[in-house]
Scaffold this motif. Structure first.
Motif, short mmCIF file in Angstrom:
data_model
loop_
_atom_site.label_atom_id
_atom_site.label_comp_id
_atom_site.label_asym_id
_atom_site.label_seq_id
_atom_site.Cartn_x
_atom_site.Cartn_y
_atom_site.Cartn_z
N PHE A 35 -0.01 -0.49 10.42
CA PHE A 35 1.52 -0.05 9.42
C PHE A 35 1.59 1.25 9.21
O PHE A 35 2.39 1.82 8.37
N GLY A 36 0.48 2.34 9.79
CA GLY A 36 0.86 3.82 9.74
C GLY A 36 0.65 4.18 8.42
O GLY A 36 1.31 5.18 7.63
N VAL A 37 -0.22 3.66 7.69
CA VAL A 37 -0.67 3.99 6.22
C VAL A 37 -2.23 4.41 6.16
O VAL A 37 -2.87 4.07 7.08
N SER A 38 -2.67 5.08 5.14
CA SER A 38 -3.97 5.24 5.11
C SER A 38 -4.93 3.98 4.39
O SER A 38 -4.44 2.95 3.94
N GLU A 39 -6.25 4.05 4.93
CA GLU A 39 -7.04 3.11 4.83
C GLU A 39 -7.29 2.78 3.05
O GLU A 39 -7.64 1.70 2.54
N ARG A 40 -7.02 4.01 2.72
CA ARG A 40 -7.40 4.17 0.92
C ARG A 40 -6.23 3.52 0.43
O ARG A 40 -6.59 2.63 -0.42
N SER A 41 -4.92 3.67 1.01
CA SER A 41 -3.88 2.81 0.37
C SER A 41 -4.18 1.40 0.78
O SER A 41 -3.73 0.59 -0.36
N VAL A 42 -4.46 0.93 1.89
CA VAL A 42 -4.70 -0.43 2.14
C VAL A 42 -5.52 -1.16 1.11
O VAL A 42 -5.52 -2.15 0.39
N GLY A 43 -6.81 -0.42 1.02
CA GLY A 43 -7.60 -0.83 0.06
C GLY A 43 -7.24 -0.85 -1.34
O GLY A 43 -7.49 -2.04 -2.27
N THR A 44 -6.46 0.09 -1.84
CA THR A 44 -5.98 -0.06 -3.33
C THR A 44 -4.92 -1.11 -3.36
O THR A 44 -5.12 -1.98 -4.36
N TRP A 45 -4.07 -1.37 -2.52
CA TRP A 45 -3.20 -2.62 -2.28
C TRP A 45 -3.73 -3.78 -2.34
O TRP A 45 -3.42 -4.67 -3.13
N TRP A 46 -4.90 -3.94 -1.54
CA TRP A 46 -5.59 -5.29 -1.54
C TRP A 46 -6.31 -5.42 -2.99
O TRP A 46 -6.20 -6.74 -3.23
N ARG A 47 -7.09 -4.54 -3.46
CA ARG A 47 -7.58 -4.61 -4.61
C ARG A 47 -6.56 -5.07 -5.70
O ARG A 47 -6.77 -6.05 -6.66
N ALA A 48 -5.41 -4.36 -5.96
CA ALA A 48 -4.34 -4.67 -6.86
C ALA A 48 -3.79 -6.19 -6.73
O ALA A 48 -3.70 -6.74 -7.62
N SER A 49 -3.80 -6.54 -5.53
CA SER A 49 -3.19 -7.85 -5.18
C SER A 49 -4.29 -8.85 -5.74
O SER A 49 -3.82 -10.05 -6.07
N ARG A 50 -5.43 -8.61 -5.65
CA ARG A 50 -6.61 -9.49 -5.68
C ARG A 50 -6.58 -9.59 -7.47
O ARG A 50 -7.15 -10.91 -8.12
N THR A 51 -6.40 -8.49 -8.24
CA THR A 51 -6.43 -8.61 -9.73
C THR A 51 -5.30 -8.91 -10.23
O THR A 51 -5.26 -9.63 -11.32
N GLY A 52 -4.14 -8.52 -9.66
CA GLY A 52 -2.94 -8.82 -10.45
C GLY A 52 -1.84 -9.48 -9.59
O GLY A 52 -0.72 -9.75 -10.18
N GLY A 53 -2.26 -10.16 -8.42
CA GLY A 53 -1.34 -11.01 -7.77
C GLY A 53 -0.11 -10.04 -7.21
O GLY A 53 -0.39 -8.89 -7.09
N ARG A 54 0.68 -10.77 -6.84
CA ARG A 54 1.65 -10.19 -5.93
C ARG A 54 2.64 -9.17 -6.95
O ARG A 54 3.43 -8.16 -6.49
#
Length: 69
Positions: A35-54
């Motif tokens: 997706f042309g983004v940083s691994e850090r961003s991916v991790g941040t988004w993944w964790r956010a989705s796990r704790t706060g949903g979509r």
């Protein structure tokens, strides 16, 4: 650094998380490259989705920054 409109940022976050959920990509690194983004961003988004949903990936309401205007 590229800047996307808030709606496009939200769409990107949702697509990245969907790719991880579906197994199309298995690591943050694979998602970042795809997706042309940083691994850090991916991790941040993944964790956010796990704790706060979509809802946690939604674009924030656009408010002017303090001191601007």
């Amino acid at each position: 650094m590229r800047r996307l409109p808030p709606a496009a940022q939200e769409d990107l976050r949702l697509r990245v998380v969907s790719a991880l959920e579906s197994g199309r990509v298995r690591t943050y690194g694979q998602a970042a490259k795809m997706f042309g983004v940083s691994e850090r961003s991916v991790g941040t988004w993944w964790r956010a989705s796990r704790t706060g949903g979509r809802q946690a990936l939604k674009a924030a309401a656009c408010e002017p920054w303090a001191g601007k205007g």
